[in-house]
Design a protein around this motif. Sequence first.
Motif, PDB file in Angstrom:
ATOM      1  N   PHE A  27     -67.747  20.495  19.211  1.00 60.11           N
ATOM      2  CA  PHE A  27     -66.754  19.739  20.213  1.00 60.11           C
ATOM      3  C   PHE A  27     -65.411  20.531  20.364  1.00 60.11           C
ATOM      4  N   ARG A  29     -62.166  20.595  23.380  1.00 55.77           N
ATOM      5  CA  ARG A  29     -61.220  19.660  24.206  1.00 55.77           C
ATOM      6  C   ARG A  29     -59.907  20.921  24.564  1.00 55.77           C
ATOM      7  N   ASN A  32     -58.731  17.104  29.959  1.00 50.57           N
ATOM      8  CA  ASN A  32     -59.059  15.753  30.140  1.00 50.57           C
ATOM      9  C   ASN A  32     -60.762  15.569  29.911  1.00 50.57           C
ATOM     10  N   VAL A  34     -64.174  17.232  27.648  1.00 46.98           N
ATOM     11  CA  VAL A  34     -64.770  17.660  26.430  1.00 46.98           C
ATOM     12  C   VAL A  34     -65.844  18.604  26.975  1.00 46.98           C
ATOM     13  N   VAL A  36     -69.211  19.398  24.548  1.00 43.87           N
ATOM     14  CA  VAL A  36     -69.945  19.609  23.115  1.00 43.87           C
ATOM     15  C   VAL A  36     -70.728  20.899  22.869  1.00 43.87           C
ATOM     16  N   GLN A  94     -62.337  22.944  31.474  1.00 37.12           N
ATOM     17  CA  GLN A  94     -63.665  23.639  30.332  1.00 37.12           C
ATOM     18  C   GLN A  94     -63.595  24.389  30.177  1.00 37.12           C
ATOM     19  N   ALA A  97     -62.309  24.205  26.654  1.00 38.34           N
ATOM     20  CA  ALA A  97     -62.860  23.402  25.684  1.00 38.34           C
ATOM     21  C   ALA A  97     -64.449  24.472  25.358  1.00 38.34           C
ATOM     22  N   ALA A 101     -65.471  24.723  21.714  1.00 36.73           N
ATOM     23  CA  ALA A 101     -66.740  24.224  21.073  1.00 36.73           C
ATOM     24  C   ALA A 101     -67.425  25.086  20.292  1.00 36.73           C
ATOM     25  N   ALA A 136     -57.067  22.318  19.005  1.00 41.19           N
ATOM     26  CA  ALA A 136     -57.049  21.626  20.157  1.00 41.19           C
ATOM     27  C   ALA A 136     -55.670  21.395  20.365  1.00 41.19           C
TER      28      ALA A 136
END
Length: 160
Positions: A27, A29, A32, A34, A36, A94, A97, A101, A136
């Motif tokens: 994952f 981050r 807010n 996340v 995967v 996003q 993130a 990932a 992160a």
Amino acid sequence: LKGGTCCALLCALEPTPPFSMESVQTFGRKKNAVAVAFVKRGRGLLKINGKPIELCEPEILRYKVFEPVLLLGKERFAGLDIRVRVRGGGFTSQTYAIRQAIAKGIVAFSQKYVDEQTKQELKEILLSYDRTLLVADPRRCEAKKYGGRGARARFQKSYR
């Protein structure tokens, strides 16, 4: 059906998962958001929420998503399928993130199924470029408090 026979029948109907399937789940981050990433052996697919990585929106942030691929080279991704699901946050969060990932996914895959030396090489390349590709960012939005319109700002004070 009474007793254990029901469970035995259900277990017999369930298809057994192939144990040779090599895959890792990681994952990423940012604030807010996340993401995967599901990394497995394949033929080089890179999909984000079911869409190809080339169609990632907004267009300005597309290169940010491509950074792990560009840094490590397409030949490392050729034998892997990476599927990413992302939720929460805004466009930029996003995007950051997703790239985290993907980077963490390929490092974890090489550690688990390739060898330790390859993993160290990948980590070195990614960390020398940008630490947030693997680590992160712990910063979060501070909560609003009473006596003001935000987390730190206070209402103006007047004596009359």
